[in-house]
Design a protein around this motif. Structure first.
Motif: not given
Length: 628
Positions: A9-17, A22-23, A32-38, A206-214
């Motif tokens: 699963i890939g985390g493609a967005s941390a916030f609007w803006g 990412g995507a 990835v099999q899934y993309l999730v966006f926050d 862990i992945i909801e804030c995008g690159c904060q995990a990387t």
């Protein structure tokens, strides 16, 4: 159900803006099999609510459709990658219509599901009559509310995927639910399999804030390569709940145990009682292991039954606000900037009084560049360039329009070297504030809309015996000053106080901070596990409260995360009213950990010669605090 499969699963967005890259990066390089966006935050919801009032087809994160999906939609369909996003905001049906229109334009066919049921606005009159109170302050519900949305959980997302949706668009839900819903669908996890639900929620956290995990926001920032091409996070999840955090091959950034541990601590309260609609998580014994380059395995989350309540975040306007900036150049720049701010406030107060207007409800002067946020701990460095940031609130828009007009005259009236007002007059906007409260789950009915069919989602009632007071729930399980601190005393006895040096905390710890309303949490992670007892001994609740007294007006509570060799400090009344109400330059507390990491601690001299476990610098200069 396939117990041996691994889901990516890939985390493609941390916030609007967030960045547009990412995507596309995850679809083309992430396997990835899934993309999730926050996309959502409290302020975002109020902006969306205002947009929807002006246009019935607005009120959602437009970037999700016009940028992210437009850039990858044909490849998503070809690779059968499914998508879950909370981009729906205040108007998920309109978001779905816009995406459907885009797919038709591209000659594609999509099954798009929408999750509804988070809107609490229809209940407000009833709740006001019942005397609902704000979780932290105890204030009554305001008469005029801009938005009110419950944080739904993962079950509606699971239901949408179970029904065959290729894209799921939600309104307000907890950030981690977009990931947990995927895992419940793919692995068939039951709604009462609490340990797995806690693990899935941690993966989403862990992945909801995008690159904060990387590597984003990492304390040891100079160790993180290639910021411009930083990788967005990918989690490899297994049926037992364990997962590996990684990133697409060939991208920049860093995935290491310290990086992921910092993100674990981001925006949590009591790590043993992280409250979510689907499960109460215990992260206190989570442990991590480096599996190889840019691969961190995470295990050890535990869960128990959730409460019978949703958290609701409402927003309302209370007067107006205005912030303006000027740059001051030359000798004694900080002193000149502060005197300029004081003069503007004195003059405008006199002008307000002359017009029969009240005084400001709040004002704030900051001199950026002079370490204003450090308060009494600021280092007295002579500045020859500083930025004056001057903010005010008032119940009248006209009063702040007067305030805004009186900023530019400083350029010819007072300090030499005054400039930087060329961006035009500062704008006046409504002062948006948050009102959070708890609502029984039985009063809402989440549902999924797919192919014009409405599917009701049954949500377990939860455990009514759990505490429902917001502050009590957020701060339950307080840890005292005892326990492992005795080990630090043993270090003291063996080395002797004369063999110690005073250094900033950053020499022996990492840190990351976040916000929950007017609460800031600061996670502190020992650079080496054996250093944690000394940190516990010196970085106490009282010591942190004293160091941050210029910022934190409420109590400080410390929690232990033994599995991660970390401490979490929850600081109340710490952000000047919280993100939407605060006049500070740092209303979300992003700098709080940096300020705490400057706190002096006394350590054995030989610790400073020991490697900290940081990654190689790859030729980059090491920060001053890492040098022996």
């Amino acid at each position: 159900m396939n117990h041996s499969k691994t889901l990516r699963i890939g985390g493609a967005s941390a916030f609007w803006g967030d960045s547009s890259v990412g995507a596309a990066q995850l679809v083309r390089q992430g396997m990835v099999q899934y993309l999730v966006f926050d996309y959502l935050a409290e302020l975002t919801m109020s902006i969306m609510a205002a947009a929807q009032q002006k246009n019935a087809e607005a009120g959602y994160a437009t970037d999700f459709v016009t940028v992210a999906m437009r850039s990858v939609l044909p490849e998503l369909v070809a690779k059968q990658i499914r998508v879950v996003s909370n981009a729906g905001g205040m108007n998920p049906l309109a978001c779905a219509r816009a995406l459907e229109s885009l797919s038709r334009e591209m000659g594609l066919s999509l099954r798009i599901a929408v999750v509804l049921g988070d809107d609490v606005m229809p209940l407000l009159a009833e709740l006001r009559g019942e005397g609902v109170r704000e979780m932290q302050s105890g204030r009554p519900l305001p008469e005029t509310v801009l938005s009110a949305n419950a944080y739904l959980g993962a079950l509606p997302v699971k239901a949408a995927l179970d029904a065959g949706a290729q894209v799921v668009i939600t309104g307000r839900c907890v950030d981690s639910a977009v990931t947990l819903g995927v895992l419940m669908h793919e692995f068939g996890w039951a709604e009462d399999d609490y340990d797995r639900l806690a693990s899935g929620s941690l993966a989403g956290h862990i992945i909801e804030c995008g690159c904060q995990a990387t590597g984003g926001l990492f304390t040891d920032w100079s160790e993180v390569p290639d910021w411009a091409h930083i990788g967005y996070p990918v989690i490899e999840c297994r049926d037992d709940g364990s997962f590996v955090v990684t990133k697409p091959a060939g991208t920049g950034g860093l995935v290491s145990v310290p990086v992921v541990t910092e993100q674990l601590l981001y925006e949590i309260g009591d790590p043993s009682s992280y409250l979510l609609p689907d499960v109460i998580c215990d992260f206190s014994n989570v442990n991590m292991a480096q599996q190889g380059e840019h691969r961190v395995e995470v295990r050890g989350a535990r869960g128990r039954a959730p409460s019978s309540h949703y958290k609701v975040s409402a927003t309302y306007a209370q007067g107006f606000r205005c912030s303006a900036q000027l740059t001051i150049v030359g000798f004694d720049a900080a002193a000149k900037a502060r005197r300029t701010g004081e003069a503007i406030l004195e003059r405008t107060r006199e002008l307000l009084a002359a017009q029969g207007l009240d005084d400001y409800s709040a004002t704030h002067i900051e001199v950026l560049g002079s370490e204003s946020g450090y308060g009494p701990h600021a280092q007295p460095v002579p500045l020859r360039e500083a930025v004056l940031r001057l903010s005010a609130t008032h119940r009248s828009r006209g009063a702040l329009e007067l305030f805004a007009r009186e900023i530019a005259p400083a350029g010819t009236s007072w300090s030499p070297g005054t400039t930087g007002a060329g961006g035009g007059r500062a704008g006046v906007s409504p002062s948006i504030r948050q009102f959070a409260f708890l609502l029984e789950k039985r009063r809402l009915q989440p549902e999924v809309v797919l192919d014009q069919v409405r599917i009701a989602v049954t949500v377990p009632a939860g455990r009514p015996e759990l505490p429902i007071d917001g502050v009590q729930a957020f701060l339950s399980g307080r840890s005292g000053p005892g326990g492992p601190a005795s080990a630090a005393a043993a270090v003291e006895a063996s080395t002797g106080s004369d063999d110690r040096l005073e250094v900033p905390l950053i020499r022996i710890a990492h840190g990351r901070s976040g916000d929950k309303g007017d609460i800031s949490n600061i996670g502190i992670v020992a650079r080496r596990p054996e250093w944690l007892p000394l940190i516990r001994d010196q970085v106490t609740e009282a010591a942190v409260a004293a160091w941050l007294a210029h910022l934190v007006q409420g109590r400080v509570t410390r929690y232990d995360l033994a599995g991660s060799h970390a401490l979490n400090f929850v600081c109340e009344q710490a952000l000047g009213g919280g993100g939407m109400a605060s006049l500070r330059n740092d209303p979300l507390g992003k700098g709080m950990a940096q300020i705490l990491l400057a706190m002096p601690v006394r350590v054995p001299r030989d610790w400073l010669l020991a490697p900290s476990g940081a990654q190689a610098t790859n030729g980059r200069a090491r920060p001053f605090w890492s040098l022996p």
